[in-house]
Design an enzyme around this catalytic site. Structure first.
Site, PDB file in Angstrom:
ATOM      1  CG  ASP A  41      57.440  18.549  81.118  1.00 23.29           C
ATOM      2  OD1 ASP A  41      56.647  19.242  80.564  1.00 23.29           O
ATOM      3  OD2 ASP A  41      58.510  18.462  80.593  1.00 23.29           O
TER       4      ASP A  41
ATOM      5  CG  HIS B 104      52.794  12.179  75.939  1.00 18.61           C
ATOM      6  ND1 HIS B 104      52.428  13.418  76.610  1.00 18.61           N
ATOM      7  CD2 HIS B 104      53.554  12.654  74.935  1.00 18.61           C
ATOM      8  CE1 HIS B 104      53.049  14.429  75.974  1.00 18.61           C
ATOM      9  NE2 HIS B 104      53.815  14.058  75.074  1.00 18.61           N
TER      10      HIS B 104
ATOM     11  CG  ASP C 108      51.491  24.186  77.403  1.00 20.48           C
ATOM     12  OD1 ASP C 108      50.287  24.444  77.422  1.00 20.48           O
ATOM     13  OD2 ASP C 108      52.238  22.977  77.433  1.00 20.48           O
TER      14      ASP C 108
END
Length: 764
Positions: free
Chosen positions: A555, A558, A674
């Protein structure tokens, strides 16, 4: 190896000095269902052919992988080359040393740039009484939210539907104990599972027994429903109400260990106070903002009052009044100073701005980052040297100068020093106001925003950037400032290698972070020694998850520190060597994507068809993330059949396949959990062609529970409390029956080795 009757050799051609060829710094290799060879080759007469040695951290047989332990493989032969026998998955590095020479009595080797190769995991699915090997291209994954499935004992109808629909891996968003917001990604306790998964009797059992119950369910999913399991791993943050933070606030970025956040905290507190005034019924401003005009009036009041009250500029500038008092004190005390520090004649020729710059360069302290108010100051001894040179006086002899004149001249210089700081302050205030206004407009006015309604204490004007831990017996021993912890979030187009909560960033002060108010951002430092308790906890969480699940979805990858992810993935792979790792990456750069993929061994990057804003973009995604052109001259077409010598000296047939640099492999989703549904972003009828295009790509593919059933809207991970619907005949719902055939077709094509297709785009 001595029993092999044939073998495949993958050949990597290196540059003249042994560095990876241009655009070939990363190679993706297939799962070693049977051993194969990775061959490094250099051209005879090249620099690297001069006593060249390949060093790699790929371990020899019988050795455990250690990231910083490298083994040498000399480049030998008429055309220098060396072979590695590949038998295990993971992420590895290599470099070449060559052309040694003597320097100061020591042998020095020339070293090439570092290259990387990632070996895909061997995924084996226990289906009935047989094991099926699944290449990554055969994976068909469905994302589910466990809290919408009820207790483990109630999962059967959902698992049956998933199995009938042709999905062979299930992505579970986190099953851990959730925090105050009820979001699965805001985890209250990483080592405990959601109590709502268990029967009443099981809640009385210990954590080990509850983990065994979860393990039993995951094993059942594989053997009964022919699906592997993948889960999110959340290393970046913890729930804002995680009580372990009371004992270990050093695990977050707080005002004690990260004092550069103090002005951001002061601003955040002031915004909360301003919001409370707006929520007061006696406020002249509306608490329920309905128009741009009302928002403009509120922003004008915010600008006029908030910044004046908190005097934010004091964090930017030198305190002139205090500096003059200290300077005068040192003159009267006849403090010694260096008379040769500045050139008096040169100073006198400078204009005011140049004089200020000279003083800043020589004597400004505390400017490297924010901290307490008036952290910036001029070293007083430097100031004495500077003013003595500028005025041509001896400050140790009061008879040679007028103190009043010296102080007046010094004040002029200090004001000029502060001028640039005030300009920076003004720009930051402008940015802060713009970002606050944009955020209020999105969350309260925009058509596609959440439209949060009236301003209240629980629902302030804008989300708070900080979690404020309670003062109690457990938090009392901690240093001042430890209880204010920065929340996590993300920034548009940010450099993923920069820590936006770190010392070099002002993102929290400038209100550039799109904040998750329910999550505290975790601070790992440069290694386990910096925050040992946190590293140990996340290590335990990672091991626990690797024992249970076949794969991880990292999750917020980045924003995850690379050194942390490497450390924890190495531990995970020591538990489950064939761990499948996927990640969401929003770097905006394929070069940066490759950096993460190659260093961490990410097997698939999540990409989404519903993100395409026009047919042409969808065509590009389908072509880019999944297919080879029909008849393309790829590495397989350039293969050679040459005998290979086994360790026992006997030759066996081998196929040598030259490698070119790899692109990150995709997990191509028709829609993720999402993002909005086809009904919201396009039209409901688009769900089938969109999903069908995804199914016809040669990569891992996926969907989200509700897409096949044609759910009309994105389900809110936080507020939605209903369970997924169940049906007596799930294949009669939405596009489930057609999607099931497409999913099975995708897997069958991958298992049979089909990987070429033609993508044709005509008009719109």
């Amino acid at each position: 190896m001595d029993k092999l009757k044939s073998i495949t050799v993958y050949r990597v051609g290196l540059d003249d000095d042994g560095s990876p060829a241009e655009s070939c710094s990363f190679y993706r290799l297939p799962p070693p269902d049977s051993p194969y060879i990775l061959r490094f080759k250099v051209i005879a007469g090249s620099l690297a052919s001069n006593q060249g040695v390949v060093w790699t951290n790929y371990p020899p047989a019988g050795k455990a992988f250690k990231r910083d332990e490298f083994y040498q493989h000399p480049l030998g032969g008429i055309e220098p080359e060396c072979d590695l026998v590949i038998t295990g998955a993971g992420a590895y590095e290599y470099y070449v040393e060559h052309s040694p020479y003597m320097s100061n009595g020591n042998v020095v080797w020339n070293r090439s740039k570092t290259g990387y190769f990632v070996v895909d995991p061997k995924l084996t699915l226990k289906s009935g009484d047989k094991d099926v090997s699944l290449p990554l291209e055969a994976l068909v994954i469905e994302s589910v939210v466990p809290k919408w499935m009820g207790k483990l004992s109630e999962w059967k109808p959902y698992l049956e539907t998933i199995s009938k629909s042709g999905y062979n891996m299930i992505h579970f968003v986190p099953l851990q104990y959730r925090g105050i917001s009820n979001s699965p990604y805001s985890i209250f306790d990483q080592l405990k599972f959601d109590p709502h998964l268990f029967e009443e009797a099981d809640l009385k059992k210990g954590e080990v027994e509850q983990r065994a119950i979860i393990k039993q369910k995951i094993d059942e999913i594989e053997t009964t429903y022919s699906a592997l399991s993948l889960t999110d791993i959340v290393w970046n943050h913890t729930a804002c109400n995680s009580t372990w933070l009371w004992d270990h606030p050093e695990a977050g970025y707080n005002l004690h260990n990260s004092p550069h956040l103090i002005p951001a905290f002061e601003l955040d507190t002031a915004l909360l106070k301003f919001s409370a005034k707006l929520a007061d019924p006696a406020s002249p401003f509306p608490s329920d903002i309905k128009t741009d005009q009302e928002l403009n009036a509120i922003m004008a009041e915010l600008k006029k009052t908030v910044f004046a009250e908190i005097r934010l500029w004091e964090f930017y500038v030198v305190d002139v009044k205090t500096s003059l008092i200290q300077f005068e004190k040192e003159i009267k005390a006849r403090t010694s100073y260096v008379t040769s520090l500045f050139d008096s004649a040169l100073l006198k020729k400078m204009d005011l701005k140049e004089r200020a710059v000279t003083l800043v360069e020589a004597g400004l302290q505390g400017a490297e980052s924010f901290g307490d108010r008036f952290k910036k100051r001029i070293d007083v001894k430097v100031a004495l040297s500077y003013m003595a040179a500028l005025l041509g006086v001896d400050l140790s002899k009061s008879s040679t100068f007028s103190l009043e004149n010296v102080l007046a001249e010094y004040k002029i210089i200090l004001d000029e020093v502060n001028l640039e700081s005030y300009k920076v302050y003004d720009k930051d205030v402008e940015t802060i106001l713009t970002n606050v206004e944009s955020r209020v407009k999105y969350i309260r006015l925009d058509e596609h925003g959440p439209k949060l309604g009236p301003i209240t204490e629980e629902n302030p004007l804008v989300e708070t950037y900080f979690t404020r831990l309670p003062q109690n017996e457990r938090t009392a021993p901690h240093p001042k400032g430890s209880l204010g912890l920065v929340n996590n979030g993300w920034i548009w187009n940010a450099d993923p290698l920069n820590d936006f909560a770190g010392k070099g960033s002002n993102a929290y002060l400038r209100r550039e972070v799109i904040i998750w108010g329910d999550c505290v951002k975790l601070r790992y430092g440069s290694g386990p020694d910096d925050v040992p308790w946190l590293w140990e906890r996340m290590k335990e969480y990672t091991i626990q998850s690797a024992k249970l699940f076949h794969g991880f979805r990292i999750d917020n990858c980045h924003s995850t520190p690379l050194h942390l992810a490497q450390y924890l993935l190495d531990i995970a792979r020591s538990v489950r060597p064939d761990l499948y790792v996927v990640a969401e990456l929003f770097t905006g750069s394929e070069e940066m994507d490759v950096r993460f993929v190659s260093r961490l061994g990410i097997n698939s990057l999540i990409r989404e068809a519903m993100q395409a804003w026009e047919p042409r973009e969808l065509s590009r995604l389908v072509h880019r993330h999944g297919v080879k052109p029909v008849g393309g001259m790829d590495r397989g077409a350039l293969a050679e059949d040459v005998p290979w010598k086994r360790p026992d000296g006997r030759s066996v047939p081998s196929r040598i396949i030259p490698l070119s640099g790899s692109h990150p492999h995709a997990l191509f989703m028709d829609c993720t959990h999402d993002n909005e549904s086809p009904h919201q972003k396009r039209r409901a009828e688009d769900a089938l062609p969109n999903g069908a295009l995804v199914c016809m790509t040669s990569c891992a593919i996926g969907s989200v529970k509700g897409y096949d059933e044609l759910y009309p809207h994105l389900l809110n991970l936080v507020s939605e409390k209903r369970h997924y619907a169940t049906y007596s005949d799930p294949m009669s719902v939405g596009i489930c029956s057609v999607k099931a055939q497409l999913n099975r077709l995708h897997t069958d094509l991958a298992l049979q080795g089909y990987e070429e297709a033609h993508v044709h785009h005509e008009n719109e």
